[in-house]
Design an enzyme around this catalytic site. Sequence first.
Site, PDB file in Angstrom:
ATOM      1  N   HIS A   1     -25.094   0.346 -19.805  1.00 24.90           N
ATOM      2  CA  HIS A   1     -26.250  -0.826 -18.818  1.00 24.90           C
ATOM      3  C   HIS A   1     -25.919  -0.206 -18.100  1.00 24.90           C
ATOM      4  CE1 HIS A   1     -26.353  -2.835 -22.632  1.00 24.90           C
ATOM      5  NE2 HIS A   1     -24.903  -2.640 -22.873  1.00 24.90           N
TER       6      HIS A   1
ATOM      7  N   CYS B   1       2.885  -8.765   6.710  1.00 27.35           N
ATOM      8  CA  CYS B   1       3.463  -8.993   7.995  1.00 27.35           C
ATOM      9  C   CYS B   1       5.128  -9.476   7.828  1.00 27.35           C
ATOM     10  CB  CYS B   1       2.926 -10.017   9.000  1.00 27.35           C
ATOM     11  SG  CYS B   1       1.112  -8.774   9.860  1.00 27.35           S
TER      12      CYS B   1
ATOM     13  N   ARG C   1       7.233  -3.683   1.932  1.00 25.36           N
ATOM     14  CA  ARG C   1       5.814  -4.934   1.789  1.00 25.36           C
ATOM     15  C   ARG C   1       4.300  -4.328   2.513  1.00 25.36           C
ATOM     16  NH1 ARG C   1       8.149 -10.297   0.793  1.00 25.36           N
ATOM     17  NH2 ARG C   1       6.317 -11.443   2.115  1.00 25.36           N
TER      18      ARG C   1
ATOM     19  N   TRP D   1       0.995  -5.640   9.626  1.00 26.44           N
ATOM     20  CA  TRP D   1      -0.100  -4.885   9.051  1.00 26.44           C
ATOM     21  C   TRP D   1      -1.257  -5.718   9.834  1.00 26.44           C
ATOM     22  CZ3 TRP D   1      -4.190  -6.887   5.761  1.00 26.44           C
ATOM     23  CH2 TRP D   1      -4.250  -6.350   5.301  1.00 26.44           C
TER      24      TRP D   1
ATOM     25  N   GLU E   1      -5.006   3.014  -5.738  1.00 25.76           N
ATOM     26  CA  GLU E   1      -3.754   2.401  -4.895  1.00 25.76           C
ATOM     27  C   GLU E   1      -3.518   3.931  -4.360  1.00 25.76           C
ATOM     28  OE1 GLU E   1      -2.307  -1.186  -7.019  1.00 25.76           O
ATOM     29  OE2 GLU E   1      -2.746  -1.829  -5.134  1.00 25.76           O
TER      30      GLU E   1
END
Length: 594
Positions: free
Chosen positions: A493, A2, A27, A75, A477
């Site tokens: 493993h 935000c 952002r 956001w 991403e």
Amino acid sequence: MCGIIGYIGNREKKEILLDGLKELEYRGYDSAGISILSNNELFTFKTTGKLINLETKCKDFTSNGFGIAIGHTRWATHGKATEINAHPHSSEESSIVHNGIIENYLEIKNELENKGWTFLSQTDTEVIVHLFEENLKSVENPLSAFKKTIDRLNGSYAILLITKKAPDRIFYAKNGSPLLIGINGDEVFFASSSTPLIGLVKEVCYLEDGDNGYINKDNFKTLKNVQPMNGEKISSQKDGYRYFMEKEIYEQHRILQDTIRGRILNDGISLELPSNFIDNINRITICACGTSYHAGLSAKYLFEREAKIKTNVIIASEFRYSNPIMEKDELFIVISQSGETADTLEALKLANKNNLKTLAICNVENSSIVREAKYSLLTRAGIEKGVASTKAFSSQVMLLWILGIYIAQNKNNISKDSIQKQIKNMYNSLKATKVNTKIHDRLKKLSKRYLHGHGFFFIGRDVFYPLALEGALKLKEISYLHAEGYPGGEMKHGPIALADSELFCVSLMPKHLLYEKIKNNTEELSTRDATICVISQECSDVADDVVLIDKYESYMEEFFAMMIVVQILALEIAIRLGNDVDMPRNLAKSVTVE
Ligand code: M6R
């Protein structure tokens, strides 16, 4: 995440708000809105999606003369990314924008609903504006109502509120989320970070947690801690590159020169720290999130190998609630590109509370983390706009490497010859980040073979393990493909059960560090039919594809050269998939909520 903008003055308020919000766009956000109070009328516009939608919605609106205005990019945290949930949220005569999370909003909402208030949105924010108007009924003035409202809130917030009851002022409150006031003549600006204020204001005041009140044209001169506004307007141009991320990948060899400037000298390392900085320090804890955490993990290997100092690295959100044991002889390092990551900031506060020596490795001067830490070193990467971090990572690793040698030097754990060797490797590593366009072209072609499959494993050993984690993070991403980073020796493993021809394995095979070991690990995957892409300066017969880097003489040079390859590989795959590389879905550049 935000973003907030506010303005008091005579200029066209809509333009000021939209320009400011554009500066915060990188952002990450999913909806936006503005409220303007002028001539005692309150106008609010909100939309989902990009700012262009908001611009279109209010294109015929103008507001001449004096007024006050607030704007927001949201956001989503509470409630989906809808127009109703977008900020500003309004009550009968007031509007509010808010960054952060109000933890006790449900309790307040129930109380207000019982008193007859109706809620339109699913957000935590809407309670604040209704609570303010409810409080107005019982107190003598808007400031008291505002303070009473703020006293009731638990959680983190940066808040701006405007109301017809006091049309000359903006009420503000800060706790845990950044908020700045900028001043230019008799105009006042607010913002959640300095970026939108650069070039607009001459002075700035970084509000502290617990600050609240109001600002109007008469009282702003009484603000304390006002300082000159530094910084140059960043270029919003991509300079011919397709994406900011691509530009930032190509910039790395140049910005790293800034990172090392004045720090690597002919006869050793020098840092902007007091000469007794490392005295009485016997262990280090590094705390960070995401890419910065990966830089911290690389530092663990370098610190322990070169400076022989025990180093523990922990994800900030895990540190906070784990009742961590903090020792007096411990240096607490936080790493953050933005300097605003809530989890990292809170971990730092905890370390300060426990009287640890704290050091921030950060890219943003005057950010909350830099101001909170007792000491700080700036990475000097310049503003990073791509949500997927690239140049911030390389500058962090370089600075941490320098710090490691600084510690070794000051603890007399390293010979003069070894320091010289490290310095030579640092200069060569810097050169290794210059993008070789032939390798870029090869990756562009190769990317078409890696668009499907059921997942990627990036594998590496030692410092190449954090690089494998970082390569996988970059890919997931921006391409939205499933990718994991693993230590090469760990595959057998468990994860090797996934190996078949539809499993892609990107193997980081440095010639100068554990080459035979990682080769064996890669062979184990190849034998089980995984599709192997080797990044190395050596040819490989276990690989389906080899990305050959140039010839280097040390493993750290190979580290930086391979870093460029994994960044470009992710970029080219994401571009082929048609994704918005700079603003990938669901992500925010600066994560200011925990
Ligand atoms: O600003 P910070 O370095 O504190 O941010 C930490 C993470 O949120 C960040 O690195 C994130 O993982 C990036 N999107 C990675 O590309």
